[in-house]
Scaffold this motif. Structure first.
Motif, PDB file in Angstrom:
ATOM      1  N   VAL A  79       0.874  -1.170   0.000  1.00 24.76           N
ATOM      2  CA  VAL A  79       0.000   0.000   0.000  1.00 24.76           C
ATOM      3  C   VAL A  79       0.912   1.220   0.000  1.00 24.76           C
ATOM      4  CG1 VAL A  79      -1.710   1.274   1.366  1.00 24.76           C
ATOM      5  CG2 VAL A  79      -1.837  -1.223   1.232  1.00 24.76           C
ATOM      6  N   GLN A  80       0.749   2.087  -1.000  1.00 25.35           N
ATOM      7  CA  GLN A  80       1.652   3.226  -1.150  1.00 25.35           C
ATOM      8  C   GLN A  80       0.894   4.542  -1.158  1.00 25.35           C
ATOM      9  OE1 GLN A  80       4.938   3.212  -1.050  1.00 25.35           O
ATOM     10  NE2 GLN A  80       4.968   0.972  -0.881  1.00 25.35           N
ATOM     11  N   ASN A  81       1.220   5.414  -0.187  1.00 23.14           N
ATOM     12  CA  ASN A  81       0.702   6.789  -0.148  1.00 23.14           C
ATOM     13  C   ASN A  81      -0.813   6.857  -0.336  1.00 23.14           C
ATOM     14  OD1 ASN A  81       3.577   6.941  -1.878  1.00 23.14           O
ATOM     15  ND2 ASN A  81       3.406   8.228  -0.059  1.00 23.14           N
ATOM     16  N   LEU A  82      -1.492   5.977   0.391  1.00 24.66           N
ATOM     17  CA  LEU A  82      -2.947   5.864   0.232  1.00 24.66           C
ATOM     18  C   LEU A  82      -3.679   6.970   0.981  1.00 24.66           C
ATOM     19  CD1 LEU A  82      -5.058   3.766  -0.951  1.00 24.66           C
ATOM     20  CD2 LEU A  82      -5.274   2.965   1.406  1.00 24.66           C
ATOM     21  N   ASP A 115      -2.246   9.482   3.483  1.00 22.30           N
ATOM     22  CA  ASP A 115      -0.908   9.170   2.990  1.00 22.30           C
ATOM     23  C   ASP A 115      -0.300   7.948   3.690  1.00 22.30           C
ATOM     24  OD1 ASP A 115       1.177   9.684   1.253  1.00 22.30           O
ATOM     25  OD2 ASP A 115       2.257  10.933   2.706  1.00 22.30           O
ATOM     26  N   VAL A 116      -1.073   6.887   3.719  1.00 25.46           N
ATOM     27  CA  VAL A 116      -0.657   5.673   4.434  1.00 25.46           C
ATOM     28  C   VAL A 116       0.115   4.726   3.522  1.00 25.46           C
ATOM     29  CG1 VAL A 116      -1.611   3.496   5.343  1.00 25.46           C
ATOM     30  CG2 VAL A 116      -2.413   5.693   6.253  1.00 25.46           C
ATOM     31  N   SER A 132      -8.634   8.237  -3.025  1.00 28.35           N
ATOM     32  CA  SER A 132      -8.507   9.498  -3.751  1.00 28.35           C
ATOM     33  C   SER A 132      -7.103   9.659  -4.301  1.00 28.35           C
ATOM     34  CB  SER A 132      -8.916  10.688  -2.876  1.00 28.35           C
ATOM     35  OG  SER A 132      -8.662  10.445  -1.524  1.00 28.35           O
ATOM     36  N   SER A 133      -6.110   9.029  -3.653  1.00 28.03           N
ATOM     37  CA  SER A 133      -4.784   8.957  -4.265  1.00 28.03           C
ATOM     38  C   SER A 133      -4.009   7.801  -3.655  1.00 28.03           C
ATOM     39  CB  SER A 133      -4.023  10.276  -4.085  1.00 28.03           C
ATOM     40  OG  SER A 133      -3.894  10.562  -2.714  1.00 28.03           O
ATOM     41  N   LYS A 186      -3.425   8.311  10.024  1.00 28.59           N
ATOM     42  CA  LYS A 186      -2.000   8.295   9.689  1.00 28.59           C
ATOM     43  C   LYS A 186      -1.272   7.190  10.438  1.00 28.59           C
ATOM     44  CE  LYS A 186       0.546  12.125   9.124  1.00 28.59           C
ATOM     45  NZ  LYS A 186       0.552  12.645   7.749  1.00 28.59           N
ATOM     46  N   ILE A 187      -0.256   6.617   9.803  1.00 31.17           N
ATOM     47  CA  ILE A 187       0.583   5.654  10.519  1.00 31.17           C
ATOM     48  C   ILE A 187       1.610   6.434  11.338  1.00 31.17           C
ATOM     49  CG2 ILE A 187       2.393   3.919  10.242  1.00 31.17           C
ATOM     50  CD1 ILE A 187       0.657   2.725   8.011  1.00 31.17           C
ATOM     51  N   VAL A 188       1.600   6.187  12.665  1.00 34.90           N
ATOM     52  CA  VAL A 188       2.496   6.944  13.540  1.00 34.90           C
ATOM     53  C   VAL A 188       3.636   6.091  14.082  1.00 34.90           C
ATOM     54  CG1 VAL A 188       0.783   8.678  14.203  1.00 34.90           C
ATOM     55  CG2 VAL A 188       0.937   6.556  15.521  1.00 34.90           C
TER      56      VAL A 188
END
Ligand code: ATP
Ligand code: MG
Length: 234
Positions: A4-7, A19-20, A54-55, A211-213
């Motif tokens: 998963v890239q920049n989801l 942006d996950v 959305s992106s 967000k992934i923290v």
């Protein structure tokens, strides 16, 4: 296996996922933990093709799937057990399992798969002809997992399998998840029960408000002060 890239995912104006990026390697159990509303279910439904991002991008075994229809994604070897189980009421336990196999045509092999599922979940064998709606919560969770396994997934996505279950059932469900891994299925596990989810995970990610923290091995995250404070009660 899954990347998963920049989801990013929006519901109208509301951004639920920010942006996950994360990955699941073949053979792993990866746990994604986070509080209510963190975006866990949204991520899972986006992977399954039920929501469009959305992106960003999602690839499964090297193929981009974020524009693929859900049925094709299931056929490619990715199966989801949704939050709240969503078993089919009015159908028996056996018929619910059959629904999980609707894309398969190998009826001889399917027979041995039913037997394996009944071995894994003996309670389902006892209740084969019972209306699925009359099962207890824990039994419904087992049925939903059995149904997902009937599609012979390479990657199993589980959305809060422990939700609403008594500790003894939770333990059993987590044991079965490990057994599923040992039998060769990769697992992405979404949970609020951080302690259990991280204790069986090879790696994990912590999600906060989309967000992934934090990320690390299951053991690293269990030992982390931030995780202890926020998710393990001190
Ligand atoms: N269909 C929808 N329309 C608008 N907003 C939504 C929709 N579904 C979810 N959301 C919002 O997106 C955010 C993330 O929700 P999501 O269901 O992904 O969280 P979650 O981490 O699975 O939470 P929980 O642990 O409670 O299941 C929340 O703020 C939620 O209100
Ligand atoms: Mg959820």
């Amino acid at each position: 296996m899954l990347s998963v890239q920049n989801l990013s995912v929006h519901y109208g104006m509301i951004q639920a996922v920010r942006d996950v990026s994360f990955e699941v390697k073949e053979g792993e159990i990866v746990s994604l933990i986070g509080a209510n509303g963190a975006g866990k279910t949204t991520i899972l439904r986006t992977i399954s093709g039920l929501i469009r991002p959305s992106s960003g991008s999602i690839s499964f075994e090297g193929n981009e799937i974020h524009k693929t229809v859900p049925q094709k994604i299931v056929a490619s070897g990715l199966s989801q057990v949704p939050e709240g189980r969503h078993i089919f009421p009015g159908l028996t336990v056996q018929e619910n399992l059959e629904m999980g196999a609707f894309l398969r045509k190998d009826s001889a092999e399917m027979k041995t798969d039913y037997e394996q599922i009944f071995k894994k979940f003996p309670i389902l064998a006892e209740r084969k002809t019972q209306d699925a709606a009359t099962l207890s919560g824990g039994e419904q969770q087992m049925l939903a997992m059995g149904r997902a396994l009937m599609s012979k997934p390479k990657l199993l996505l589980l959305d809060e399998p422990s939700m609403g279950l008594a500790p003894i059932f939770i333990k059993e469900i987590f044991n079965i998840i490990q057994e599923i891994q040992q039998q060769g299925t990769t697992v992405l596990l979404i949970e609020q029960n951080a302690k259990m989810a991280l204790s069986i995970a090879n790696r994990g990610y912590v999600l906060e408000t989309g967000k992934i923290v934090l990320e690390g091995t299951g053991a690293e995250l269990l030992a982390s002060e931030e995780v202890k404070k926020a998710y393990l009660g001190g």
